[in-house]
Design an enzyme around this catalytic site. Structure first.
Site, PDB file in Angstrom:
ATOM      1  N   ILE A  13       1.172  -1.274   0.127  1.00 28.44           N
ATOM      2  CA  ILE A  13       0.093  -0.481   0.515  1.00 28.44           C
ATOM      3  C   ILE A  13       1.029   1.352  -0.093  1.00 28.44           C
ATOM      4  O   ILE A  13       1.507   2.146   0.402  1.00 28.44           O
ATOM      5  CB  ILE A  13      -0.494   0.157   1.528  1.00 28.44           C
ATOM      6  CG1 ILE A  13      -1.736  -1.252   1.294  1.00 28.44           C
ATOM      7  CG2 ILE A  13      -1.889   1.449   1.132  1.00 28.44           C
ATOM      8  CD1 ILE A  13      -2.888  -1.054   2.462  1.00 28.44           C
ATOM      9  N   PRO A  14       1.032   1.999  -1.232  1.00 31.52           N
ATOM     10  CA  PRO A  14       2.783   2.510  -1.635  1.00 31.52           C
ATOM     11  C   PRO A  14       2.128   4.327  -0.667  1.00 31.52           C
ATOM     12  O   PRO A  14       2.547   5.038  -1.624  1.00 31.52           O
ATOM     13  CB  PRO A  14       2.279   2.234  -2.810  1.00 31.52           C
ATOM     14  CG  PRO A  14       0.951   2.793  -2.802  1.00 31.52           C
ATOM     15  CD  PRO A  14       0.171   2.282  -2.601  1.00 31.52           C
ATOM     16  N   CYS A  15       2.012   3.947   0.289  1.00 29.73           N
ATOM     17  CA  CYS A  15       2.155   5.254   1.270  1.00 29.73           C
ATOM     18  C   CYS A  15       3.728   6.480   1.221  1.00 29.73           C
ATOM     19  O   CYS A  15       3.561   7.403   1.271  1.00 29.73           O
ATOM     20  CB  CYS A  15       2.272   5.628   2.965  1.00 29.73           C
ATOM     21  SG  CYS A  15       3.085   4.379   3.861  1.00 29.73           S
ATOM     22  N   HIS A  16       4.623   5.400   0.476  1.00 33.57           N
ATOM     23  CA  HIS A  16       6.111   6.026   0.002  1.00 33.57           C
ATOM     24  C   HIS A  16       5.384   7.010  -1.544  1.00 33.57           C
ATOM     25  O   HIS A  16       6.675   7.776  -1.814  1.00 33.57           O
ATOM     26  CB  HIS A  16       6.851   5.342   0.291  1.00 33.57           C
ATOM     27  CG  HIS A  16       6.520   4.355  -0.962  1.00 33.57           C
ATOM     28  ND1 HIS A  16       5.809   3.236  -1.097  1.00 33.57           N
ATOM     29  CD2 HIS A  16       7.169   4.459  -2.674  1.00 33.57           C
ATOM     30  CE1 HIS A  16       5.996   2.694  -2.630  1.00 33.57           C
ATOM     31  NE2 HIS A  16       6.704   3.480  -2.904  1.00 33.57           N
TER      32      HIS A  16
END
Length: 160
Positions: free
Chosen positions: A124-127
């Site tokens: 879950i690409p919060c970056h």
């Protein structure tokens, strides 16, 4: 439900993966210097698949993840995390664009808070979320890791 742990030695530190026979529930950077959770005969296939897919990601061979995962959080957090999955590999979004995408334009701070509670780093690409002014802001794994991940994806993006 039995939980299992396994570590992945990434180029930017050890990642601890936690899950069950059904799904991965946590992929978090550890500040440990050594792997302590090695795969065993009892390690579920789902965790081994996660290890393999993370390895492919870090080698520039995987751009999406297919193993089952589960999230625990409020309905709002789950909506934010779902919206994060719509940000493609090597793309970026802002807290404001996520707030708008879930129909709550004024929830920018709440989106940031939900982003910080994401337990499935990279998947879950919060970056991929940056500040509206283009600066890197908050990342549980450290801003240096966020910057590394964004540069990594940019270097393997097919558009280059």
């Amino acid at each position: 439900m039995t939980k299992y742990k396994v570590d992945y030695n990434s180029p930017i530190g050890i990642i601890e993966i936690i899950g069950s026979d059904e799904a991965v529930c946590s992929i978090m950077f550890s500040e440990r210097q050594q792997i302590i959770n090695i795969p065993k005969d009892s390690t579920p296939k789902i965790l081994l698949d996660c290890l393999k897919q993370l390895d492919e990601y870090f080698h520039g061979q995987r751009f999406t993840f297919t193993f089952p995962y589960s999230v625990e959080g409020t309905n709002f957090q789950k909506r934010v995390w779902q919206a994060l999955t719509n940000i493609g590999y090597a793309e970026i979004g802002t807290y404001k664009t996520i707030a708008m995408s879930i129909g709550n334009e004024k929830a920018i701070r709440a989106v940031g808070n939900a982003n910080g509670k994401n337990k499935l780093s990279i998947v879950i690409p919060c970056h991929r979320i940056i500040g509206s002014n283009g600066t890197l802001t908050g990342y549980a794994g450290g801003l240096w890791r966020k910057e590394w991940l964004l540069q990594h994806e940019k270097s393997f993006h097919k558009g280059n």
